[in-house]
Motif scaffolding. Sequence first.
Motif, PDB file in Angstrom:
ATOM      1  N   ASP A 148      48.552   4.011  53.530  1.00 18.54           N
ATOM      2  CA  ASP A 148      47.159   3.595  53.744  1.00 18.54           C
ATOM      3  C   ASP A 148      46.801   3.631  55.225  1.00 18.54           C
ATOM      4  N   LEU A 149      46.870   4.808  55.831  1.00 14.91           N
ATOM      5  CA  LEU A 149      46.504   4.972  57.235  1.00 14.91           C
ATOM      6  C   LEU A 149      45.811   6.313  57.419  1.00 14.91           C
ATOM      7  N   GLU A 150      44.554   6.275  57.821  1.00 16.95           N
ATOM      8  CA  GLU A 150      43.813   7.498  58.108  1.00 16.95           C
ATOM      9  C   GLU A 150      43.956   7.846  59.582  1.00 16.95           C
ATOM     10  N   TYR A 151      43.653   9.092  59.927  1.00 16.52           N
ATOM     11  CA  TYR A 151      43.761   9.531  61.314  1.00 16.52           C
ATOM     12  C   TYR A 151      42.620  10.484  61.635  1.00 16.52           C
ATOM     13  N   THR A 152      42.355  10.648  62.919  1.00 16.69           N
ATOM     14  CA  THR A 152      41.399  11.644  63.408  1.00 16.69           C
ATOM     15  C   THR A 152      41.913  12.196  64.726  1.00 16.69           C
ATOM     16  N   TYR A 153      41.908  13.530  64.843  1.00 17.30           N
ATOM     17  CA  TYR A 153      42.251  14.175  66.112  1.00 17.30           C
ATOM     18  C   TYR A 153      40.943  14.568  66.802  1.00 17.30           C
ATOM     19  N   VAL A 154      40.651  13.944  67.932  1.00 20.25           N
ATOM     20  CA  VAL A 154      39.451  14.311  68.689  1.00 20.25           C
ATOM     21  C   VAL A 154      39.866  15.383  69.698  1.00 20.25           C
ATOM     22  N   VAL A 155      39.602  16.637  69.353  1.00 21.35           N
ATOM     23  CA  VAL A 155      40.017  17.796  70.152  1.00 21.35           C
ATOM     24  C   VAL A 155      38.839  18.233  71.004  1.00 21.35           C
ATOM     25  N   THR A 156      38.977  18.132  72.311  1.00 22.48           N
ATOM     26  CA  THR A 156      37.844  18.375  73.215  1.00 22.48           C
ATOM     27  C   THR A 156      37.927  19.676  74.000  1.00 22.48           C
ATOM     28  N   GLY A 157      39.093  20.320  73.985  1.00 22.60           N
ATOM     29  CA  GLY A 157      39.247  21.461  74.874  1.00 22.60           C
ATOM     30  C   GLY A 157      39.508  20.988  76.295  1.00 22.60           C
ATOM     31  N   PRO A 158      39.552  21.904  77.257  1.00 22.94           N
ATOM     32  CA  PRO A 158      39.868  21.545  78.644  1.00 22.94           C
ATOM     33  C   PRO A 158      38.845  20.584  79.242  1.00 22.94           C
ATOM     34  N   PHE A 159      39.335  19.715  80.128  1.00 24.16           N
ATOM     35  CA  PHE A 159      38.428  18.848  80.876  1.00 24.16           C
ATOM     36  C   PHE A 159      37.738  19.687  81.951  1.00 24.16           C
ATOM     37  N   ALA A 160      36.413  19.657  81.957  1.00 20.96           N
ATOM     38  CA  ALA A 160      35.645  20.513  82.862  1.00 20.96           C
ATOM     39  C   ALA A 160      36.022  20.290  84.315  1.00 20.96           C
ATOM     40  N   TYR A 175      43.066  14.647  73.006  1.00 17.69           N
ATOM     41  CA  TYR A 175      41.997  15.158  73.868  1.00 17.69           C
ATOM     42  C   TYR A 175      42.546  16.321  74.695  1.00 17.69           C
ATOM     43  N   GLY A 176      41.982  17.505  74.483  1.00 16.49           N
ATOM     44  CA  GLY A 176      42.458  18.685  75.190  1.00 16.49           C
ATOM     45  C   GLY A 176      42.505  19.889  74.268  1.00 16.49           C
ATOM     46  N   THR A 177      43.469  20.766  74.523  1.00  9.49           N
ATOM     47  CA  THR A 177      43.578  22.035  73.813  1.00  9.49           C
ATOM     48  C   THR A 177      43.894  21.850  72.326  1.00  9.49           C
ATOM     49  N   ASP A 178      43.277  22.663  71.482  1.00 11.03           N
ATOM     50  CA  ASP A 178      43.555  22.633  70.048  1.00 11.03           C
ATOM     51  C   ASP A 178      44.950  23.197  69.806  1.00 11.03           C
ATOM     52  N   ILE A 179      45.846  22.360  69.283  1.00 16.15           N
ATOM     53  CA  ILE A 179      47.235  22.789  69.097  1.00 16.15           C
ATOM     54  C   ILE A 179      47.456  23.488  67.764  1.00 16.15           C
ATOM     55  N   ALA A 180      46.405  23.636  66.968  1.00 18.16           N
ATOM     56  CA  ALA A 180      46.521  24.346  65.686  1.00 18.16           C
ATOM     57  C   ALA A 180      45.448  25.423  65.591  1.00 18.16           C
ATOM     58  N   TYR A 181      45.132  26.033  66.723  1.00 17.02           N
ATOM     59  CA  TYR A 181      44.044  27.012  66.762  1.00 17.02           C
ATOM     60  C   TYR A 181      44.366  28.254  65.932  1.00 17.02           C
ATOM     61  N   GLY A 182      45.610  28.690  65.985  1.00 17.13           N
ATOM     62  CA  GLY A 182      46.028  29.873  65.239  1.00 17.13           C
ATOM     63  C   GLY A 182      47.533  29.864  65.058  1.00 17.13           C
ATOM     64  N   PRO A 183      48.092  30.886  64.408  1.00 15.14           N
ATOM     65  CA  PRO A 183      49.533  30.925  64.120  1.00 15.14           C
ATOM     66  C   PRO A 183      50.406  30.784  65.366  1.00 15.14           C
ATOM     67  N   GLN A 184      49.959  31.355  66.495  1.00 16.28           N
ATOM     68  CA  GLN A 184      50.760  31.296  67.714  1.00 16.28           C
ATOM     69  C   GLN A 184      50.839  29.882  68.298  1.00 16.28           C
ATOM     70  N   SER A 185      49.864  29.053  67.967  1.00 15.89           N
ATOM     71  CA  SER A 185      49.799  27.717  68.559  1.00 15.89           C
ATOM     72  C   SER A 185      51.073  26.906  68.316  1.00 15.89           C
ATOM     73  N   ALA A 186      51.691  27.091  67.172  1.00 13.67           N
ATOM     74  CA  ALA A 186      52.893  26.318  66.827  1.00 13.67           C
ATOM     75  C   ALA A 186      54.057  26.608  67.764  1.00 13.67           C
ATOM     76  N   HIS A 187      53.992  27.719  68.507  1.00 11.38           N
ATOM     77  CA  HIS A 187      55.095  28.119  69.381  1.00 11.38           C
ATOM     78  C   HIS A 187      54.817  27.844  70.852  1.00 11.38           C
ATOM     79  N   GLU A 188      53.621  27.387  71.185  1.00 11.39           N
ATOM     80  CA  GLU A 188      53.287  27.149  72.589  1.00 11.39           C
ATOM     81  C   GLU A 188      54.041  25.917  73.097  1.00 11.39           C
ATOM     82  N   LYS A 189      54.706  26.064  74.225  1.00 10.25           N
ATOM     83  CA  LYS A 189      55.551  24.986  74.739  1.00 10.25           C
ATOM     84  C   LYS A 189      54.777  23.690  75.010  1.00 10.25           C
ATOM     85  N   PRO A 190      53.587  23.727  75.599  1.00  9.06           N
ATOM     86  CA  PRO A 190      52.898  22.458  75.876  1.00  9.06           C
ATOM     87  C   PRO A 190      52.442  21.706  74.629  1.00  9.06           C
TER      88      PRO A 190
END
Length: 318
Positions: free
Chosen positions: A147-159, A113-128
Amino acid sequence: MAPQNLLLFGATGQIGSFILSAILSARDQFGRIVVYTSPRTAETKASDLDPLKEKGIEIIVGEIEDGKAVEKAYEGINTVISALGRNALAQQIPLIRLAAASSSVKWFLPSEYGTDIAYGPQSAHEKPHQQKLRVRAVLETEIARQDLEYTYVVTGPFAEMYLHQTPGVEEAGGWDVKRQRAVLLGDAGTEKISLTTMKDVGTLVLCTLLTDSPETRNRALCVNSFTTSPAEIHAEFERQTGGQPWESVSRTPLAWLRELEAAAWEAGNPAATVLTLRRIWTEGGTLYAQRDNGVIGEPGTMGLQEVVANEIRRVGSL
């Protein structure tokens, strides 16, 4: 596979409490609901846990590092939801490995929950982003064939948090209702940003759980409450506080925000993470051609007017 028996980590934390509350609002849709909590939390938040027990919620007390205790807690559970905080994100890795080895756990929702960590190429280098990236690597590569599925619920910043100024680095943006002072981020203040309220994080996670569809699995769901801009937020604050201009309104251009960010990291300032995230958001790192709310049924979410009203009410009650 629809979720039946749920286990939550971090359910009494800031965002976990909203997720648990949303799940409880649809209690009849699930079987067992289990909260795994530490001995310290069991002691310090007994007043929060006791009402849950009365609602039939199972409380398992154990250290998150205790693999045997976690392994036992997973028995009969098919869906695990993590809401661990930023400082504990790496602790999800052994939890995921134990889930993959479990005979019952089939779906894992890590704390994304929060910022998309795979938004673009630069995302892989962001410290947080580094701890979340480690967690994703385990899910996507190490156990991808298990046999394990996953889901990333990416919400962006908390208002609610976006509205607040950070003490000591007020230039990082925010609104001070009592003193009627605001700092708008961006070169013009009209740069768009997508926000999600903490209550809506719970709603969006609940709807993800209830959507029994391949569209929700093994991917990121980029969802939000609404999209706005610092200028639109400020206009709403002025409208709801009498319609007059505030005493002090300034802007932090993107170039200045980047300078503040670099200086904070160099000085070891804890506010560096806040500055990095706000720079990412100001650069447009929360915007998508299409959001995924529709994949989970387009649930109703809060809007800017209500969020601003809540903040004014909160400050007035202090």
